[in-house]
Design an enzyme around this catalytic site. Structure first.
Site, short mmCIF file in Angstrom:
data_model
loop_
_atom_site.label_atom_id
_atom_site.label_comp_id
_atom_site.label_asym_id
_atom_site.label_seq_id
_atom_site.Cartn_x
_atom_site.Cartn_y
_atom_site.Cartn_z
N SER A 90 0.77 -1.11 0.00
CA SER A 90 0.16 0.06 0.12
C SER A 90 0.89 1.46 -0.06
O SER A 90 0.12 2.23 0.02
CB SER A 90 -1.00 -0.19 1.21
OG SER A 90 -2.04 -0.82 0.90
N TYR A 196 -10.52 2.06 5.83
CA TYR A 196 -9.69 1.57 4.82
C TYR A 196 -10.24 0.79 3.83
O TYR A 196 -10.68 -0.25 4.05
CB TYR A 196 -8.35 0.98 5.42
CG TYR A 196 -7.22 0.85 4.58
CD1 TYR A 196 -6.13 2.09 4.53
CD2 TYR A 196 -7.01 -0.08 3.74
CE1 TYR A 196 -4.91 1.79 3.86
CE2 TYR A 196 -5.79 -0.34 3.07
CZ TYR A 196 -4.88 0.88 3.06
OH TYR A 196 -3.48 0.85 2.48
N SER A 197 -10.19 1.32 2.34
CA SER A 197 -10.70 0.19 1.25
C SER A 197 -9.54 0.42 0.14
O SER A 197 -9.37 1.53 -0.66
CB SER A 197 -12.01 0.82 0.79
OG SER A 197 -12.41 0.12 -0.50
N GLY A 340 2.72 -0.91 4.14
CA GLY A 340 2.27 -1.52 3.17
C GLY A 340 2.39 -3.26 3.40
O GLY A 340 3.28 -3.58 3.81
#
Length: 380
Positions: A90, A196-197, A340
């Protein structure tokens, strides 16, 4: 990308007796002065807790310092390297947000544009409506759009053992990933709260494509990777390997931190796309976040927008901006960056607000190891 099924806690069974035999190494001017001694100990502690190996690089007024611990290959016993390239998950989101903010600075879009302006009809289904969601809400995760990685069928197919080994080389398009999310109801009305998506950033990458006529990967390469000379950073697309030098990546492919350990190094990162496909190394990540926070990538107005944060429920010390997180450490220091995770790889990259002290590190196992402890050790 968030690895839902394999990041299960802070403790786990030690991987193998080989870990006990691997030594930690440190290089750079601070290794002799002890200026990063606490960071080195935190990296070693992560390996003692069960992470196969770790690599970290910090930069500050004294220069660059690196430390490694554990092993990069459980089969051969080869150590991790400070030059390792790895999947950053991420952290891709900060690069995507940076490009969109550059496009805003150029007058080519507004963050308050509705998603439907650029992707007509794409965000539809089970209550989703792209006519009500803004680009800004995608970037700060206040859109309410369902996270496709939370779909149970997707989870079984790509994160659990049987499905992973059957589907690890599948190619999925961004449109297919969004369609998975559209099978579910939104988590909440746009702007109502925060969650969070990964779907938000799949859509953000698609918006870049519509605005520029080029893929988000092309724009990231042209606008960020090239100008900053990030020679270890890449967007692999459907390429299943990680460029050398690199270590192997390991996962339990399970809902628990026990059981067998699997080599998950090769996979098709199209399952993460603009939410988490990128590959980098610690030195490049330090350079990127330092440049970003020092205003070298965005005009002052856009950097201020990026740093305008919203509350994250359940975490009083972290707030989320536009692809950028603000974390208040126990000593009062604030660091800006992102974390991430993707199969077998978890990464954190942060810097102080002035961009003068940066840290990036990676664990090549996705089920254990305290990232917070390493950050606290470096900055506190």
């Amino acid at each position: 990308m968030h690895v839902r099924s394999t990041l299960v806690g802070a403790t786990a069974l030690l991987l193998s007796a080989a870990l006990a035999a691997t030594a930690a190494a440190a290089t750079g001017p601070a290794s002799s002065s002890g200026g990063h001694g606490a960071t080195r100990k935190a990296v070693e502690a992560a390996v003692a807790a069960g992470v196969p190996g770790a690599t970290a690089t910090a930069t500050d007024a004294h220069g660059a310092w690196s430390a490694t611990a554990g092993t990069g290959d459980l089969r051969t016993g080869a150590p991790r390297s400070a030059a390792d390239r790895y999947r950053v998950g991420s952290i891709t989101k900060t690069f995507v947000a940076t490009v969109l903010l550059q496009l805003e600075a150029e007058g080519r879009l507004s963050l308050d544009d509705k998603v439907d302006k650029w992707l007509p009809g794409v965000v539809r289904g089970h209550g989703h409506d792209g006519r009500r969601v803004t680009v800004r809400q995608l970037l700060n995760h206040t859109s309410g759009v369902f996270d496709y990685t939370a779909d149970e069928d997707f989870d079984r197919a790509y994160f659990l053992k049987d499905g992973f080994f059957q589907h690890r080389y599948d190619t999925l398009t961004p449109q297919e990933l969004v369609a998975i999310a559209m099978k579910h109801a939104p988590d909440f009305a746009p702007g109502a709260t925060w969650k969070y998506s990964n779907t938000n950033y799949i859509l953000a990458g698609m918006v870049i494509g519509k605005v520029t006529g080029h893929s988000y990967a092309t724009e990231i390469n042209r606008r960020v990777i090239g100008p900053l000379h990030l020679t270890a950073t890449s967007l692999p697309g459907t390429r299943v390997t990680v460029p050398q030098p690199s270590s192997r990546a390991y996962s339990k492919l399970s809902l628990t931190a026990t059981g067998p350990t699997y080599d998950v190094t090769t996979l098709n990162p199209s399952i993460a796309s603009s939410a988490g496909e990128m590959i980098s190394d610690s030195a490049d990540l330090d350079r990127f976040y330092a440049a970003l926070l020092r205003g070298k990538l965005l005009p002052a107005r856009q950097l201020k927008e990026m740093k305008a944060t919203v509350k994250i429920d359940g975490d009083p010390n972290t707030r989320y901006g536009l692809g950028l997180m603000d974390t208040r450490l126990t000593c009062g220091t604030h660091v800006w960056g992102h974390a991430g995770g993707i199969h077998g790889s978890t990464t954190t990259a942060v810097t102080t607000a002035d961009g003068r002290h940066a840290l990036a590190f990676n664990f090549n196992g996705d089920w254990t190891g305290s990232h917070a402890a390493v950050v606290e050790a470096e900055f506190c």
